[in-house]
Design an enzyme around this catalytic site. Structure first.
Site, PDB file in Angstrom:
ATOM      1  N   VAL A 229       0.848  -1.194   0.000  1.00 34.20           N
ATOM      2  CA  VAL A 229       0.000   0.000   0.000  1.00 34.20           C
ATOM      3  C   VAL A 229       0.878   1.237   0.000  1.00 34.20           C
ATOM      4  O   VAL A 229       1.855   1.330   0.754  1.00 34.20           O
ATOM      5  CB  VAL A 229      -0.919   0.013   1.243  1.00 34.20           C
ATOM      6  CG1 VAL A 229      -1.766   1.283   1.284  1.00 34.20           C
ATOM      7  CG2 VAL A 229      -1.801  -1.224   1.263  1.00 34.20           C
ATOM      8  N   HIS A 230       0.534   2.217  -0.840  1.00 29.88           N
ATOM      9  CA  HIS A 230       1.226   3.494  -0.786  1.00 29.88           C
ATOM     10  C   HIS A 230       0.983   4.117   0.587  1.00 29.88           C
ATOM     11  O   HIS A 230      -0.136   4.050   1.108  1.00 29.88           O
ATOM     12  CB  HIS A 230       0.698   4.411  -1.881  1.00 29.88           C
ATOM     13  CG  HIS A 230       1.509   5.648  -2.080  1.00 29.88           C
ATOM     14  ND1 HIS A 230       1.475   6.712  -1.193  1.00 29.88           N
ATOM     15  CD2 HIS A 230       2.382   6.010  -3.057  1.00 29.88           C
ATOM     16  CE1 HIS A 230       2.289   7.659  -1.602  1.00 29.88           C
ATOM     17  NE2 HIS A 230       2.855   7.264  -2.736  1.00 29.88           N
ATOM     18  N   PRO A 231       2.007   4.724   1.206  1.00 33.96           N
ATOM     19  CA  PRO A 231       1.803   5.311   2.542  1.00 33.96           C
ATOM     20  C   PRO A 231       0.608   6.251   2.621  1.00 33.96           C
ATOM     21  O   PRO A 231      -0.112   6.270   3.622  1.00 33.96           O
ATOM     22  CB  PRO A 231       3.122   6.057   2.802  1.00 33.96           C
ATOM     23  CG  PRO A 231       4.136   5.300   2.003  1.00 33.96           C
ATOM     24  CD  PRO A 231       3.411   4.840   0.772  1.00 33.96           C
TER      25      PRO A 231
END
Length: 338
Positions: A229-231
């Site tokens: 997941v992208h931050p």
């Protein structure tokens, strides 16, 4: 007060600013006035349609600060992913090979292009101003869509999915795209995502390899992206995970972000949500924070409020809360705890 409501044509300038600020990979929110105008028109038509059965409708919501009339977020529901064209994704499953003579059986993870998820209801387009991240208003922006589905269940599928934006670095480079998609399109990741937002993923997906891609043959950096997941997408993931959504074997076609899945009837805000009758009162002895909405279609409204809710009893709301929700004495309200 912040209120979630259906998008309107006059929201276009502010909506385009939200699109400019949104995370790369949120392809359903393109920074293009014509595309956004089409999206608004399609959403308005969907809210006006009073659909009784699942179809192509898309419902676009905006989060508005009533005091400043500023839009601070947006989110969307697509009633049927893949209704007008296939909804492509990558299926990540083990491919097993065996040799009887050597008594060896070996499983290798492989990615296969598919449109298995067509037909599900899709949550997409989530974006909120940075100052409101990880506040109750993020919950409002995401979860109010679930209350809308609960109120109009006939127009949605038995299962709901969402794609979470996958990993890319601060310069917009995706190791997964560089290892896979870039070999089939001489485009950087950011440009590929932009084209998907302006047109559709179909024209790119149809040029992707039609045969399984063995994961161990990808560079390690690309393998590490699978399901990551992208931050800046973590909050969207966390909210829906608390709702009972789970990851499955499907990932995004371009950045390998995870797909979340839930049976509609099992989603927390739907399964445990309550309804009550409005009792307008001047003051409230608030005892807890709730997400609440009316059951309208074009007039749908949702807010966060401190309430004194007793199951089976009328729900006390102040005149200000009633006005924000477009309800009066005796109206039915839908609510779930935060």
């Amino acid at each position: 007060m912040l209120v979630l409501r259906p998008v309107e044509p006059t929201d276009l300038p502010q909506l385009q600013q939200l699109a400019r600020d949104s995370l790369v990979g949120v392809t359903s929110l393109p920074d293009d006035s014509e595309r956004l105008r089409e999206k608004i028109a399609s959403s308005c038509a969907s809210f006006d349609s009073e659909a009784k059965a699942q179809g192509p409708e898309n419902y676009f919501f905006v989060l508005e600060d009533l005091d400043s009339q500023k839009l601070v977020g947006c989110s969307e529901i697509l009633a049927t992913a893949g209704f007008n064209e296939p909804f492509y994704s990558l299926r990540n499953r083990h491919f097993t090979s065996a040799s009887r003579e050597l008594n060896i059986e070996h499983g290798v993870p492989a990615l296969s292009l598919c449109h298995d998820l067509s037909g599900h209801t899709l949550l997409r387009g989530f974006h909120i101003d940075a100052g409101l991240v990880r506040t109750p208003f993020s919950e409002l922006l995401s979860r109010a869509r679930l209350l809308f589905i609960a109120a109009h269940s006939g127009g949605f599928a038995d299962a709901v999915i969402t794609e979470i934006v996958g990993y890319s670095d601060e310069n917009g480079h995706s190791p997964f795209w560089d290892a896979l998609g870039k070999h089939f399109f001489d485009l950087p990741y950011v440009e590929a995502e932009r084209l998907c937002g302006l047109q559709s993923r179909t024209f790119l997906a149809e040029l992707m390899p039609q045969y399984p891609i063995y994961v161990p043959m990808l560079p390690q950096a690309a393998q590490d992206c699978i399901g990551a997941v992208h931050p800046d997408g973590q909050e969207a993931f966390d909210i829906l995970e608390r709702e009972g959504f789970e990851t499955n074997s499907y990932i995004d076609l371009f950045d390998a972000g995870p797909t979340l899945y839930a049976r509609t009837a099992n989603i927390r805000s739907i399964a445990k949500g309550q309804t009550a009758t409005v009792d307008q009162q001047a003051t409230i002895d608030a005892r807890g924070r709730y997400l609440l909405s009316n059951d309208g279609l074009h007039g749908f409204r949702a807010i966060v409020a401190e309430l004194d809710y007793q199951p089976g009893q009328p729900l006390a709301l102040t005149p200000a809360l009633c006005a924000a929700l477009h309800v009066t004495d005796g109206s039915t309200i839908r609510l779930t705890s935060l």
